[in-house]
Design a protein around this motif. Structure first.
Motif, PDB file in Angstrom:
ATOM      1  N   GLY A 133     -13.962  -0.882   8.363  1.00 26.51           N
ATOM      2  CA  GLY A 133     -12.830  -1.697   8.798  1.00 26.51           C
ATOM      3  C   GLY A 133     -12.175  -2.508   7.706  1.00 26.51           C
ATOM      4  N   ARG A 134     -12.741  -2.538   6.515  1.00 32.72           N
ATOM      5  CA  ARG A 134     -12.162  -3.303   5.421  1.00 32.72           C
ATOM      6  C   ARG A 134     -11.097  -2.482   4.687  1.00 32.72           C
ATOM      7  NH1 ARG A 134     -14.931  -6.226   7.905  1.00 32.72           N
ATOM      8  NH2 ARG A 134     -16.260  -7.943   7.203  1.00 32.72           N
ATOM      9  N   VAL A 135     -10.185  -3.185   4.026  1.00 33.44           N
ATOM     10  CA  VAL A 135      -9.271  -2.561   3.072  1.00 33.44           C
ATOM     11  C   VAL A 135      -9.760  -2.933   1.687  1.00 33.44           C
ATOM     12  CG1 VAL A 135      -6.920  -2.479   2.158  1.00 33.44           C
ATOM     13  CG2 VAL A 135      -7.291  -2.561   4.635  1.00 33.44           C
ATOM     14  N   LEU A 136     -10.147  -1.937   0.912  1.00 35.86           N
ATOM     15  CA  LEU A 136     -10.616  -2.156  -0.459  1.00 35.86           C
ATOM     16  C   LEU A 136      -9.468  -1.869  -1.416  1.00 35.86           C
ATOM     17  CD1 LEU A 136     -14.058  -0.276  -0.317  1.00 35.86           C
ATOM     18  CD2 LEU A 136     -13.566  -2.669   0.244  1.00 35.86           C
ATOM     19  N   VAL A 137      -9.162  -2.838  -2.260  1.00 30.56           N
ATOM     20  CA  VAL A 137      -8.124  -2.673  -3.274  1.00 30.56           C
ATOM     21  C   VAL A 137      -8.807  -2.737  -4.636  1.00 30.56           C
ATOM     22  CG1 VAL A 137      -6.031  -3.623  -4.284  1.00 30.56           C
ATOM     23  CG2 VAL A 137      -6.355  -3.704  -1.811  1.00 30.56           C
ATOM     24  N   ASN A 138      -8.861  -1.602  -5.301  1.00 34.85           N
ATOM     25  CA  ASN A 138      -9.581  -1.508  -6.568  1.00 34.85           C
ATOM     26  C   ASN A 138      -8.609  -1.608  -7.735  1.00 34.85           C
ATOM     27  OD1 ASN A 138     -11.521  -1.122  -8.492  1.00 34.85           O
ATOM     28  ND2 ASN A 138     -11.851   1.045  -8.048  1.00 34.85           N
ATOM     29  N   ALA A 186     -13.735   2.574   5.410  1.00 41.98           N
ATOM     30  CA  ALA A 186     -12.848   1.623   4.739  1.00 41.98           C
ATOM     31  C   ALA A 186     -11.571   2.326   4.284  1.00 41.98           C
ATOM     32  CB  ALA A 186     -13.537   0.988   3.539  1.00 41.98           C
ATOM     33  N   ALA A 187     -10.463   1.619   4.371  1.00 42.69           N
ATOM     34  CA  ALA A 187      -9.219   2.095   3.764  1.00 42.69           C
ATOM     35  C   ALA A 187      -9.248   1.726   2.285  1.00 42.69           C
ATOM     36  CB  ALA A 187      -8.014   1.474   4.450  1.00 42.69           C
ATOM     37  N   TYR A 188      -8.643   2.551   1.463  1.00 45.06           N
ATOM     38  CA  TYR A 188      -8.755   2.352   0.016  1.00 45.06           C
ATOM     39  C   TYR A 188      -7.395   2.441  -0.662  1.00 45.06           C
ATOM     40  CZ  TYR A 188     -10.242   3.125  -4.832  1.00 45.06           C
ATOM     41  OH  TYR A 188     -10.413   3.029  -6.190  1.00 45.06           O
ATOM     42  N   LEU A 189      -7.092   1.439  -1.457  1.00 47.18           N
ATOM     43  CA  LEU A 189      -5.917   1.451  -2.325  1.00 47.18           C
ATOM     44  C   LEU A 189      -6.399   1.349  -3.763  1.00 47.18           C
ATOM     45  CD1 LEU A 189      -3.580  -1.056  -0.443  1.00 47.18           C
ATOM     46  CD2 LEU A 189      -3.203   1.409  -0.667  1.00 47.18           C
ATOM     47  N   ASP A 190      -5.944   2.250  -4.595  1.00 53.70           N
ATOM     48  CA  ASP A 190      -6.239   2.147  -6.019  1.00 53.70           C
ATOM     49  C   ASP A 190      -5.065   1.452  -6.685  1.00 53.70           C
ATOM     50  OD1 ASP A 190      -8.500   3.364  -7.785  1.00 53.70           O
ATOM     51  OD2 ASP A 190      -6.678   3.514  -9.000  1.00 53.70           O
ATOM     52  N   GLY A 191      -5.338   0.668  -7.709  1.00 52.94           N
ATOM     53  CA  GLY A 191      -4.263  -0.083  -8.345  1.00 52.94           C
ATOM     54  C   GLY A 191      -4.388  -0.156  -9.847  1.00 52.94           C
ATOM     55  N   SER A 236      -1.568   2.844  -5.114  1.00 48.72           N
ATOM     56  CA  SER A 236      -1.439   4.158  -4.493  1.00 48.72           C
ATOM     57  C   SER A 236      -2.536   4.312  -3.453  1.00 48.72           C
ATOM     58  CB  SER A 236      -1.520   5.268  -5.546  1.00 48.72           C
ATOM     59  OG  SER A 236      -2.677   5.141  -6.351  1.00 48.72           O
ATOM     60  N   GLY A 237      -2.186   5.028  -2.374  1.00 50.15           N
ATOM     61  CA  GLY A 237      -3.091   5.173  -1.248  1.00 50.15           C
ATOM     62  C   GLY A 237      -2.311   5.062   0.044  1.00 50.15           C
ATOM     63  N   PRO A 238      -2.990   4.934   1.171  1.00 56.23           N
ATOM     64  CA  PRO A 238      -2.285   4.927   2.465  1.00 56.23           C
ATOM     65  C   PRO A 238      -1.284   3.796   2.582  1.00 56.23           C
ATOM     66  CG  PRO A 238      -4.581   4.239   2.715  1.00 56.23           C
ATOM     67  CD  PRO A 238      -4.445   4.771   1.330  1.00 56.23           C
ATOM     68  N   ARG A 239      -0.068   4.144   2.987  1.00 55.40           N
ATOM     69  CA  ARG A 239       0.985   3.139   3.116  1.00 55.40           C
ATOM     70  C   ARG A 239       0.639   2.110   4.185  1.00 55.40           C
ATOM     71  NH1 ARG A 239       5.921   1.693   0.322  1.00 55.40           N
ATOM     72  NH2 ARG A 239       6.316  -0.238   1.424  1.00 55.40           N
ATOM     73  N   THR A 240      -0.050   2.533   5.231  1.00 58.92           N
ATOM     74  CA  THR A 240      -0.401   1.599   6.303  1.00 58.92           C
ATOM     75  C   THR A 240      -1.274   0.464   5.775  1.00 58.92           C
ATOM     76  OG1 THR A 240      -2.231   3.090   6.889  1.00 58.92           O
ATOM     77  CG2 THR A 240      -0.191   3.258   8.179  1.00 58.92           C
ATOM     78  N   ALA A 241      -2.219   0.790   4.890  1.00 61.11           N
ATOM     79  CA  ALA A 241      -3.094  -0.241   4.321  1.00 61.11           C
ATOM     80  C   ALA A 241      -2.299  -1.178   3.424  1.00 61.11           C
ATOM     81  CB  ALA A 241      -4.235   0.411   3.547  1.00 61.11           C
ATOM     82  N   PHE A 242      -1.369  -0.613   2.654  1.00 66.88           N
ATOM     83  CA  PHE A 242      -0.531  -1.442   1.789  1.00 66.88           C
ATOM     84  C   PHE A 242       0.339  -2.375   2.623  1.00 66.88           C
ATOM     85  CE2 PHE A 242       3.514  -2.201  -0.364  1.00 66.88           C
ATOM     86  CZ  PHE A 242       3.092  -2.708  -1.583  1.00 66.88           C
ATOM     87  N   ASP A 243       0.983  -1.827   3.651  1.00 62.92           N
ATOM     88  CA  ASP A 243       1.874  -2.642   4.482  1.00 62.92           C
ATOM     89  C   ASP A 243       1.120  -3.770   5.179  1.00 62.92           C
ATOM     90  OD1 ASP A 243       3.997  -1.067   3.758  1.00 62.92           O
ATOM     91  OD2 ASP A 243       4.011   0.127   5.595  1.00 62.92           O
ATOM     92  N   ARG A 244      -0.113  -3.487   5.607  1.00 63.26           N
ATOM     93  CA  ARG A 244      -0.888  -4.476   6.344  1.00 63.26           C
ATOM     94  C   ARG A 244      -1.136  -5.720   5.499  1.00 63.26           C
ATOM     95  NH1 ARG A 244      -6.390  -2.077   7.814  1.00 63.26           N
ATOM     96  NH2 ARG A 244      -4.940  -0.366   8.242  1.00 63.26           N
ATOM     97  N   HIS A 245      -1.318  -5.527   4.199  1.00 67.09           N
ATOM     98  CA  HIS A 245      -1.664  -6.658   3.330  1.00 67.09           C
ATOM     99  C   HIS A 245      -0.643  -6.867   2.217  1.00 67.09           C
ATOM    100  CE1 HIS A 245      -5.549  -7.247   5.237  1.00 67.09           C
ATOM    101  NE2 HIS A 245      -5.753  -5.952   5.185  1.00 67.09           N
ATOM    102  N   GLU A 246       0.573  -6.389   2.424  1.00 69.72           N
ATOM    103  CA  GLU A 246       1.597  -6.501   1.388  1.00 69.72           C
ATOM    104  C   GLU A 246       1.860  -7.941   0.947  1.00 69.72           C
ATOM    105  OE1 GLU A 246       6.172  -5.035   0.406  1.00 69.72           O
ATOM    106  OE2 GLU A 246       5.202  -4.486   2.297  1.00 69.72           O
ATOM    107  N   PRO A 247       1.928  -8.932   1.848  1.00 71.32           N
ATOM    108  CA  PRO A 247       2.169 -10.297   1.377  1.00 71.32           C
ATOM    109  C   PRO A 247       1.110 -10.776   0.378  1.00 71.32           C
ATOM    110  CG  PRO A 247       2.554 -10.168   3.732  1.00 71.32           C
ATOM    111  CD  PRO A 247       1.936  -8.860   3.330  1.00 71.32           C
TER     112      PRO A 247
END
Length: 290
Positions: free
Chosen positions: A86-91, A112-117, A135-146
């Motif tokens: 359930g976590r979003v991991l931003v690496n 876990a959803a994963y965004l690489d950065g 880069s990664g799923p847009r939904t995860a990015f949008d959820r935590h974009e702020p």
């Protein structure tokens, strides 16, 4: 626990800057570092210290990771397994596109959803004009974009392919080193005549601006696969490269760099690109070395 809760794992100079930017933007920021004392300044500013990696991950829906390499990421997170669900991991750890894609699959298997950065900035720019690619799923990015935009004004989502941020990162490293090596070699040439590098710099900047103006046209040629010689053919460039090699050797300046560049250009010309523009060199770079 809400989207205003963020965890930062890794408090090197960049990790401290990331956590500090989140604190300034009003996020409840949990921090963890192997050397706990590195969190002291952040804790004094309101961060919440975690006693373990598991505690830090449990504190927030968004976990930002900034470590030395992907092996260090797995060393910390592999033991958690089910706790990542359930976590979003931003690496934001530097690595390779292959490592990013493999880590994304590893995260998916753990729920876990994963965004690489990739951070294309110094720590001082984080929270201000830092360029940060994801880069990664847009939904995860949008959820935590702020929260992600709190880290820099140059935040960009590149696409769903997890490897894109790493590819952009190394492409920028190639650009950086080639520009810097060209400047340093030019400074060495002029230095042989007693010219200070500070005197060369304004002229060098003008030259970089000129080359920058060529990039858009070059990019179109690369995408179209056609390389008309608008300014000079590759054969003409080869003649100028020979002048640079001769001048370097005459002045006692190391000529390895211009010789290497000419070797590459010679190969492109031998492959039939001599009458085309310089952008045709991309065909050489697209293939592995012989």
């Amino acid at each position: 626990m809400t989207r205003k809760h963020v965890t930062v794992l890794g408090l090197g100079l960049m990790g401290q800057a990331l956590a500090g930017a989140l604190l300034r933007d009003g996020y409840t920021t949990t921090v963890w570092n192997r050397t706990a004392a590195k969190a002291d300044d952040l804790v004094a500013r309101g961060a919440r210290p975690a006693g373990s990696v598991a505690e830090a991950v449990a504190a927030s829906p968004l976990v930002i990771i900034c470590l030395t390499d992907y092996a260090a990421v797995h060393e910390l997170l592999d033991p958690l397994d089910g706790e990542l669900d359930g976590r979003v991991l931003v690496n934001l750890t530097s690595g390779t596109s292959q490592g990013a894609r493999e880590t994304a699959e590893w995260a998916r298997q753990r729920g876990a959803a994963y965004l690489d950065g990739a951070i294309l900035a110094t720590p001082e720019a984080v929270g201000a004009d830092a360029v940060i690619l994801y880069s990664g799923p847009r939904t995860a990015f949008d959820r935590h974009e702020p929260a992600l935009r709190a880290l820099g004004s140059g935040v960009t989502h590149l696409g769903t392919d997890h490897g894109l941020s790493s590819l952009y990162d190394v492409a920028m490293l190639s650009l950086m080193w080639n520009i810097l090596n060209g400047f340093l070699h030019g400074a060495a040439l002029l230095g042989a005549a007693g010219v200070q590098a500070t005197a060369f710099t304004p002229i060098a900047n003008k030259g970089i601006e000129t080359v920058n103006g060529w990039l858009a046209a070059y990019a179109r040629q690369i995408d179209e696969g056609a390389y008309p010689a608008f300014d000079a053919t590759l054969d003409t460039h080869l003649a100028a490269m020979e002048h640079l090699i001769h001048e370097s050797e005459h002045l006692g300046v190391n000529a390895e760099l211009p010789r290497f560049v000419k070797t590459l250009a010679d190969r492109a010309a031998a492959a039939g690109h001599g009458g085309e523009g310089y952008a045709a060199m991309v065909e050489l770079f697209r293939k592995p070395a012989a």
